[in-house]
Design a protein around this motif. Sequence first.
Motif, PDB file in Angstrom:
ATOM      1  N   HIS A 112      37.643  31.265  44.448  1.00 21.17           N
ATOM      2  CA  HIS A 112      37.842  30.184  43.212  1.00 21.17           C
ATOM      3  C   HIS A 112      39.228  29.291  43.576  1.00 21.17           C
ATOM      4  N   PHE A 113      38.822  28.209  44.390  1.00 20.42           N
ATOM      5  CA  PHE A 113      40.150  27.159  44.685  1.00 20.42           C
ATOM      6  C   PHE A 113      41.002  26.977  43.693  1.00 20.42           C
ATOM      7  N   GLN A 114      40.360  26.783  42.328  1.00 15.56           N
ATOM      8  CA  GLN A 114      41.345  26.499  41.272  1.00 15.56           C
ATOM      9  C   GLN A 114      42.494  27.721  41.105  1.00 15.56           C
ATOM     10  N   ARG A 115      42.399  28.719  41.451  1.00 15.40           N
ATOM     11  CA  ARG A 115      43.288  29.886  41.311  1.00 15.40           C
ATOM     12  C   ARG A 115      44.324  29.531  42.514  1.00 15.40           C
ATOM     13  N   ARG A 116      43.914  28.908  43.504  1.00 16.69           N
ATOM     14  CA  ARG A 116      45.023  28.574  44.593  1.00 16.69           C
ATOM     15  C   ARG A 116      45.575  30.094  45.360  1.00 16.69           C
ATOM     16  N   ARG A 117      44.394  30.915  45.328  1.00 15.70           N
ATOM     17  CA  ARG A 117      44.892  32.282  46.229  1.00 15.70           C
ATOM     18  C   ARG A 117      43.432  32.690  46.772  1.00 15.70           C
ATOM     19  N   SER A 118      43.472  33.664  47.856  1.00 18.25           N
ATOM     20  CA  SER A 118      42.554  34.090  48.406  1.00 18.25           C
ATOM     21  C   SER A 118      42.140  35.335  47.634  1.00 18.25           C
ATOM     22  N   LEU A 119      40.797  35.500  47.228  1.00 15.70           N
ATOM     23  CA  LEU A 119      40.335  36.661  46.711  1.00 15.70           C
ATOM     24  C   LEU A 119      38.820  36.956  46.874  1.00 15.70           C
ATOM     25  N   PHE A 120      38.374  38.185  46.420  1.00 18.18           N
ATOM     26  CA  PHE A 120      37.143  38.552  46.067  1.00 18.18           C
ATOM     27  C   PHE A 120      36.829  39.234  44.937  1.00 18.18           C
ATOM     28  N   GLU A 121      35.551  39.347  44.304  1.00 14.35           N
ATOM     29  CA  GLU A 121      35.523  39.944  43.126  1.00 14.35           C
ATOM     30  C   GLU A 121      34.186  40.766  43.193  1.00 14.35           C
ATOM     31  N   ILE A 122      34.407  41.917  42.230  1.00 11.89           N
ATOM     32  CA  ILE A 122      33.260  42.841  41.952  1.00 11.89           C
ATOM     33  C   ILE A 122      33.053  43.080  40.394  1.00 11.89           C
ATOM     34  N   GLY A 123      31.999  42.267  39.963  1.00 17.79           N
ATOM     35  CA  GLY A 123      31.853  42.161  38.567  1.00 17.79           C
ATOM     36  C   GLY A 123      32.899  41.031  38.217  1.00 17.79           C
TER      37      GLY A 123
END
Length: 302
Positions: A112-123
């Motif tokens: 999610h580029f708009q959150r301006r942080r690296s991440l991954f999601e589960i659900g």
Amino acid sequence: MKKIHTPLCRFRPLLLLAISLFILTDAIAQKASFGQAPLPRRLNFIVSSKQKKFDQAAFSFQFQALWMNKYHRGDYYVILPGSSKEMAKKITRILRRENAMIGNIWFDSHGHFQRRRSLFEIGEEEFNYLTIRDSIFTIHLKKLTAYCDTNTNVGIGSCYGGATYALPAVENFPEQPMNGDSLMIGTSRLFNNATVYACESFVMTGIGIMNAGYAFAGMPGRKKFKDPVYKPVWEKLGEWNCYSGKKGAFEKPVTVSLHHDGRISYKQRNYLSFPKNRQKLEKRLKKFKRGNYNLAHLYQAV
């Protein structure tokens, strides 16, 4: 009567010596291996969140993963959970039943580029450089720790999941580091010092993502991506960072691929090392136009 020496009689002492050495060597080898447990079986997992509504990228990835699973039953498993709790429950049940360890685990997710942080999601759960170190957020992920070691490979399959650059200041938003390196380190420690791969740029989901090729690397065609705000992302197309928990250090960036059976590997040549890809990128960058990306998304993500 004169004793006749045949060739076999002549070499009998040497033959007996050879047999004795063979028996002794075999006995030593058996003694050395006595009490040592056999190497554990390794299983591979693809984790992609259950979708509440149609998502083209997720559908493409899941369809290809499930299709390949038809030909590799028992080698790897496709898990489509709605939460990390559901994911951990399904994976640990399989591992206990098969008396196995995790060889490779791939977390398919949107970035999610708009959150301006690296991440991954589960659900609907987000794991970033802060939450990956929080025992409350990772309570279910930790259930996989016992099945991981330094021979386990973890793939963070989200766009910008391993981004190490800082996004430039935009309007009311100051310059912001993505902290993908911290997310990778935290993920490695969580999974018992596993090796972690995560991308600096876009993770594509076109045809052939499980053919051990360059399908994850590429250039998105949507207009919103052709904005100067995305320049740091485009400059690292196809580049994945690799953090070795065993060595406690980052290794040389690579271009990652997936095999039919869910194994994570990388190509001998990085995506942008090919002149045609570099030239194509330079042409795209010249056509970028400010305003293609709607900055309202940044405010909505706050």
